[in-house]
Structure formats: structure tokens, C-alpha cells
Design a protein around this motif. Structure first.
Motif, PDB file in Angstrom:
ATOM      1  N   LEU A  33       0.840  -1.195   0.000  1.00 30.25           N
ATOM      2  CA  LEU A  33       0.000   0.000   0.000  1.00 30.25           C
ATOM      3  C   LEU A  33       0.878   1.248   0.000  1.00 30.25           C
ATOM      4  O   LEU A  33       2.042   1.190   0.402  1.00 30.25           O
ATOM      5  N   PRO A  34       0.314   2.383  -0.412  1.00 29.98           N
ATOM      6  CA  PRO A  34       1.072   3.636  -0.267  1.00 29.98           C
ATOM      7  C   PRO A  34       1.451   3.840   1.202  1.00 29.98           C
ATOM      8  O   PRO A  34       0.691   3.470   2.102  1.00 29.98           O
ATOM      9  N   SER A  35       2.598   4.403   1.442  1.00 34.03           N
ATOM     10  CA  SER A  35       3.094   4.522   2.817  1.00 34.03           C
ATOM     11  C   SER A  35       2.145   5.314   3.707  1.00 34.03           C
ATOM     12  O   SER A  35       1.964   4.974   4.876  1.00 34.03           O
ATOM     13  N   PHE A  36       1.498   6.355   3.177  1.00 37.01           N
ATOM     14  CA  PHE A  36       0.548   7.121   3.985  1.00 37.01           C
ATOM     15  C   PHE A  36      -0.590   6.231   4.477  1.00 37.01           C
ATOM     16  O   PHE A  36      -1.001   6.299   5.636  1.00 37.01           O
ATOM     17  N   VAL A  37      -1.088   5.371   3.595  1.00 37.60           N
ATOM     18  CA  VAL A  37      -2.189   4.457   3.949  1.00 37.60           C
ATOM     19  C   VAL A  37      -1.723   3.459   4.993  1.00 37.60           C
ATOM     20  O   VAL A  37      -2.378   3.259   6.017  1.00 37.60           O
ATOM     21  N   SER A  38      -0.585   2.826   4.771  1.00 44.25           N
ATOM     22  CA  SER A  38      -0.115   1.801   5.708  1.00 44.25           C
ATOM     23  C   SER A  38       0.266   2.390   7.061  1.00 44.25           C
ATOM     24  O   SER A  38       0.147   1.719   8.081  1.00 44.25           O
ATOM     25  N   GLU A  39       0.696   3.635   7.094  1.00 48.20           N
ATOM     26  CA  GLU A  39       1.094   4.265   8.357  1.00 48.20           C
ATOM     27  C   GLU A  39      -0.086   4.769   9.174  1.00 48.20           C
ATOM     28  O   GLU A  39      -0.040   4.747  10.407  1.00 48.20           O
ATOM     29  N   HIS A  40      -1.132   5.242   8.518  1.00 45.39           N
ATOM     30  CA  HIS A  40      -2.188   5.948   9.238  1.00 45.39           C
ATOM     31  C   HIS A  40      -3.551   5.263   9.250  1.00 45.39           C
ATOM     32  O   HIS A  40      -4.307   5.419  10.208  1.00 45.39           O
ATOM     33  N   PHE A  41      -3.887   4.526   8.204  1.00 50.05           N
ATOM     34  CA  PHE A  41      -5.252   4.032   8.086  1.00 50.05           C
ATOM     35  C   PHE A  41      -5.601   2.934   9.087  1.00 50.05           C
ATOM     36  O   PHE A  41      -6.760   2.809   9.479  1.00 50.05           O
ATOM     37  N   GLY A  42      -4.657   2.125   9.501  1.00 46.87           N
ATOM     38  CA  GLY A  42      -4.954   1.060  10.461  1.00 46.87           C
ATOM     39  C   GLY A  42      -5.513   1.616  11.761  1.00 46.87           C
ATOM     40  O   GLY A  42      -6.536   1.127  12.270  1.00 46.87           O
ATOM     41  N   ASP A  43      -4.880   2.641  12.299  1.00 47.91           N
ATOM     42  CA  ASP A  43      -5.358   3.246  13.539  1.00 47.91           C
ATOM     43  C   ASP A  43      -6.681   3.975  13.340  1.00 47.91           C
ATOM     44  O   ASP A  43      -7.560   3.930  14.200  1.00 47.91           O
ATOM     45  N   ALA A  44      -6.834   4.644  12.197  1.00 52.36           N
ATOM     46  CA  ALA A  44      -8.101   5.323  11.919  1.00 52.36           C
ATOM     47  C   ALA A  44      -9.232   4.317  11.783  1.00 52.36           C
ATOM     48  O   ALA A  44     -10.342   4.538  12.284  1.00 52.36           O
ATOM     49  N   LEU A  45      -8.965   3.193  11.141  1.00 58.15           N
ATOM     50  CA  LEU A  45      -9.981   2.145  11.002  1.00 58.15           C
ATOM     51  C   LEU A  45     -10.297   1.497  12.343  1.00 58.15           C
ATOM     52  O   LEU A  45     -11.452   1.158  12.614  1.00 58.15           O
ATOM     53  N   TRP A  46      -9.284   1.323  13.199  1.00 53.27           N
ATOM     54  CA  TRP A  46      -9.525   0.782  14.541  1.00 53.27           C
ATOM     55  C   TRP A  46     -10.495   1.697  15.294  1.00 53.27           C
ATOM     56  O   TRP A  46     -11.453   1.233  15.908  1.00 53.27           O
ATOM     57  N   ALA A  47     -10.244   2.996  15.222  1.00 55.56           N
ATOM     58  CA  ALA A  47     -11.112   3.952  15.913  1.00 55.56           C
ATOM     59  C   ALA A  47     -12.507   3.976  15.286  1.00 55.56           C
ATOM     60  O   ALA A  47     -13.510   4.090  16.000  1.00 55.56           O
TER      61      ALA A  47
END
Length: 134
Positions: A33-47
Motif C-alpha cells: 500500500l502507499p506509505s501514507f495508507v499503511s502508516e495511518h489508516f490502520g489506527d483510523a480504522l480501529w477507531a
């Protein structure tokens, strides 16, 4: 389905499941995945999962209540990572413990959680208003 509360709970449960699948996907396929997605989206999706989970529990309550509760819960989990007792570190070292409780406090996670919850709240408001129009 005639009962709108049960229908809403099923929709919110589906949203929780979707957030879990997408969140785990960002972890499993992060290198693709693009680095921005892999770095940030997991935590945003958890929330976001926390937000939708609160909607399952509090379907009849106003949306803003789930917004506040999910922000409080997410921030509480993040700040709990400042507690470093041996027993909690052992729990966090497990896969489930790490996914649920996190591994270490990061200020940026608070931003990620806020973004994920606000996005889900926004989508929820749009869909709730749209369903009232139909």
C-alpha cells in the motif's frame, strides 16, 4: 426487515466487521500500500470500528453520544499505554493484546483516532439523514 433497531444493529455490525477486515488488511499488506495508507489508516480504522461498535450498543442514542464515547475510549486506550507494568506489557506483547491495547504511546495516534471517528460519524450522519428522507 420491519424492526428498524435490529436493522440498524445489523448495519453497524457489518460496519464493524468491514473496519476490522480493512484494518487488518492495512497491517497484512502494508508493504503493498502507499506509505501514507499503511502508516495511518490502520489506527483510523480501529477507531472507526470503536465508533461503529458503540453504535451497535447505543443504537437508540444520538450519534453525538457515540462520537464522544468512542473518542474517550480511544484516547483512554492510547493514554493507558503510558502505564508500563510488567503484566500489561506481557498482554500487549500478544497479537490480540497489541491490536486492542496498542504497544506504545504516540501523539499521532490521537490524530488518527480522531480522523477515523470523525469520518465514520460524518458518514453515519449522511446515511441517517438520507434514510429519513426515503
Amino acid at each position: 426487515m420491519r424492526n428498524p433497531v435490529i436493522r440498524s444493529k445489523l448495519v453497524y455490525c457489518s460496519a464493524v466487521l468491514l473496519a476490522v477486515i480493512l484494518g487488518l488488511g492495512t497491517r497484512a499488506y502494508g508493504n503493498q500500500l502507499p506509505s501514507f495508507v499503511s502508516e495511518h489508516f490502520g489506527d483510523a480504522l480501529w477507531a472507526g470500528m470503536i465508533y461503529f461498535g458503540s453504535r451497535v450498543l447505543f443504537t437508540r442514542r444520538p450519534l453525538w453520544m457515540s462520537l464522544v464515547l468512542s473518542l474517550g475510549f480511544s484516547f483512554g486506550i492510547e493514554f493507558s499505554q503510558l502505564y508500563q507494568a510488567e503484566w500489561i506489557l506481557e498482554v500487549r506483547a500478544t497479537t490480540a493484546g497489541g491490536l486492542i491495547l496498542g504497544r506504545g504511546f504516540l501523539w499521532i495516534d490521537l490524530v488518527r483516532y480522531t480522523a477515523g471517528i470523525l469520518f465514520c460519524y460524518w458518514i453515519d450522519r449522511i446515511l441517517c439523514n438520507r434514510s429519513r428522507m426515503i
